[in-house]
Design a protein around this motif. Structure first.
Motif, mmCIF file in Angstrom:
data_model
loop_
_atom_site.group_PDB
_atom_site.id
_atom_site.type_symbol
_atom_site.label_atom_id
_atom_site.label_comp_id
_atom_site.label_asym_id
_atom_site.label_seq_id
_atom_site.Cartn_x
_atom_site.Cartn_y
_atom_site.Cartn_z
ATOM 1 N N ASP A 20 21.052 -13.941 33.802
ATOM 2 C CA ASP A 20 20.798 -12.789 33.142
ATOM 3 C C ASP A 20 19.340 -12.374 33.644
ATOM 4 N N PRO A 21 19.373 -10.970 33.747
ATOM 5 C CA PRO A 21 18.147 -10.124 34.252
ATOM 6 C C PRO A 21 16.818 -10.335 33.531
ATOM 7 N N CYS A 22 16.704 -10.469 32.357
ATOM 8 C CA CYS A 22 15.605 -10.622 31.694
ATOM 9 C C CYS A 22 14.851 -12.096 31.994
ATOM 10 N N ILE A 23 15.838 -13.108 32.257
ATOM 11 C CA ILE A 23 15.353 -14.490 32.333
ATOM 12 C C ILE A 23 14.895 -14.407 33.793
ATOM 13 N N GLN A 24 15.783 -13.904 34.593
ATOM 14 C CA GLN A 24 15.306 -13.731 36.087
ATOM 15 C C GLN A 24 13.673 -13.207 36.308
ATOM 16 N N ASP A 25 13.565 -12.217 35.592
ATOM 17 C CA ASP A 25 12.289 -11.238 35.744
ATOM 18 C C ASP A 25 11.170 -12.173 35.137
ATOM 19 N N ALA A 26 11.318 -12.909 34.230
ATOM 20 C CA ALA A 26 10.484 -13.454 33.546
ATOM 21 C C ALA A 26 10.301 -14.865 34.386
ATOM 22 N N TRP A 27 11.284 -15.312 34.917
ATOM 23 C CA TRP A 27 10.958 -16.508 35.966
ATOM 24 C C TRP A 27 10.287 -16.253 37.335
ATOM 25 N N LEU A 28 10.416 -15.009 37.639
ATOM 26 C CA LEU A 28 9.983 -14.361 38.949
ATOM 27 C C LEU A 28 8.449 -14.184 38.808
ATOM 28 N N ALA A 29 8.148 -13.543 37.533
ATOM 29 C CA ALA A 29 6.795 -13.538 37.164
ATOM 30 C C ALA A 29 6.040 -14.807 36.816
ATOM 31 N N LYS A 30 6.793 -15.895 36.427
ATOM 32 C CA LYS A 30 6.441 -17.029 36.110
ATOM 33 C C LYS A 30 5.531 -16.953 34.778
ATOM 34 N N ASP A 31 6.391 -16.227 33.830
ATOM 35 C CA ASP A 31 5.795 -15.981 32.578
ATOM 36 C C ASP A 31 6.450 -16.706 31.827
ATOM 37 N N ARG A 32 6.122 -17.830 31.178
ATOM 38 C CA ARG A 32 6.715 -19.059 30.400
ATOM 39 C C ARG A 32 7.297 -18.375 29.160
ATOM 40 N N GLU A 33 6.118 -17.499 28.301
ATOM 41 C CA GLU A 33 6.444 -16.911 27.104
ATOM 42 C C GLU A 33 7.734 -16.076 27.301
ATOM 43 N N ALA A 34 7.636 -14.945 28.085
ATOM 44 C CA ALA A 34 8.803 -14.103 28.468
ATOM 45 C C ALA A 34 10.106 -14.894 28.685
ATOM 46 N N LEU A 35 9.854 -15.981 29.349
ATOM 47 C CA LEU A 35 11.216 -16.862 29.764
ATOM 48 C C LEU A 35 11.929 -17.523 28.505
ATOM 49 N N LEU A 36 10.868 -17.952 27.565
ATOM 50 C CA LEU A 36 11.419 -18.549 26.302
ATOM 51 C C LEU A 36 12.036 -17.704 25.511
ATOM 52 N N LEU A 37 11.243 -16.189 25.313
ATOM 53 C CA LEU A 37 11.923 -15.361 24.553
ATOM 54 C C LEU A 37 13.454 -14.719 25.057
ATOM 55 N N CYS A 38 13.248 -14.887 26.307
ATOM 56 C CA CYS A 38 14.736 -14.092 26.959
ATOM 57 C C CYS A 38 15.469 -15.098 26.859
ATOM 58 N N SER A 39 15.591 -16.604 26.985
ATOM 59 C CA SER A 39 16.491 -17.659 26.976
ATOM 60 C C SER A 39 16.815 -18.276 25.500
ATOM 61 N N GLN A 40 15.925 -18.040 24.746
ATOM 62 C CA GLN A 40 15.987 -18.718 23.475
ATOM 63 C C GLN A 40 17.171 -18.508 22.616
ATOM 64 N N PRO A 41 17.607 -17.104 22.522
ATOM 65 C CA PRO A 41 18.881 -16.582 21.795
ATOM 66 C C PRO A 41 19.972 -17.231 22.547
ATOM 67 N N LEU A 42 20.073 -17.320 23.806
ATOM 68 C CA LEU A 42 21.285 -17.846 24.440
ATOM 69 C C LEU A 42 21.392 -19.189 24.313
ATOM 70 N N PHE A 43 20.464 -20.052 24.485
ATOM 71 C CA PHE A 43 20.158 -21.527 24.208
ATOM 72 C C PHE A 43 20.565 -21.677 22.675
ATOM 73 N N GLU A 44 20.181 -21.043 21.904
ATOM 74 C CA GLU A 44 20.319 -21.321 20.285
ATOM 75 C C GLU A 44 21.954 -21.034 20.011
ATOM 76 N N LYS A 45 22.505 -19.879 20.724
ATOM 77 C CA LYS A 45 24.121 -19.743 20.550
ATOM 78 C C LYS A 45 24.775 -20.643 20.946
ATOM 79 N N ASN A 46 24.384 -21.375 22.268
ATOM 80 C CA ASN A 46 25.124 -22.395 22.930
ATOM 81 C C ASN A 46 24.967 -23.837 22.027
#
Length: 130
Positions: A20-46
């Motif tokens: 996921d590009p949003c997740i990749q960008d947040a990871w590369l920026a080492k932005d924990r909050e953005a990473l959570l915002l990008c990954s949480q909807p996918l996690f909740e669906k799973n």
């Protein structure tokens, strides 16, 4: 059969999240909050459709960067067999392990590459349903 099905579900969920590009960008920026915002909807669906109970992001030194299922808890070194195997082999590692509270879990750890560079690992697990 259930073990094989669960393993494939975990692998599929990790593949969707790591690409996921949003997740990749947040990871590369080492932005924990953005990473959570990008990954949480996918996690909740799973979690709701596939019973996946945990999802993690780990740095190259095996330090946990984010537990999507428990965001306030991070920064510890993960010394599990599946994690060590994934880092050493640069391949997906699958195994049954005892969780922190003695519950048997199926864990999948996947080395994570962005633009052909190893940037860390993602992992997820399901707790024993019996």
């Amino acid at each position: 059969l259930e073990l094989t099905e669960d393993t494939e579900l975990l692998k599929t969920s990790l593949a969707l999240i790591k690409d996921d590009p949003c997740i990749q960008d947040a990871w590369l920026a080492k932005d924990r909050e953005a990473l959570l915002l990008c990954s949480q909807p996918l996690f909740e669906k799973n979690r709701s459709t596939n019973d996946i109970t945990h999802f993690y992001f780990h740095k190259l030194d095996r330090v946990n960067f984010l537990r999507v299922h428990n965001p306030p808890y991070y920064g510890d070194i993960i010394d599990r067999h599946t994690m060590a195997t994934a880092y050493q082999s640069h391949q997906i590692s699958v195994g049954k392990e005892l969780g922190l509270f003695g519950i048997l879990t199926l864990r999948v750890v996947q080395p994570w590459y962005i633009q052909d560079e190893l940037v860390g690992c993602t992992s997820s697990k399901v707790s024993d349903r019996s």
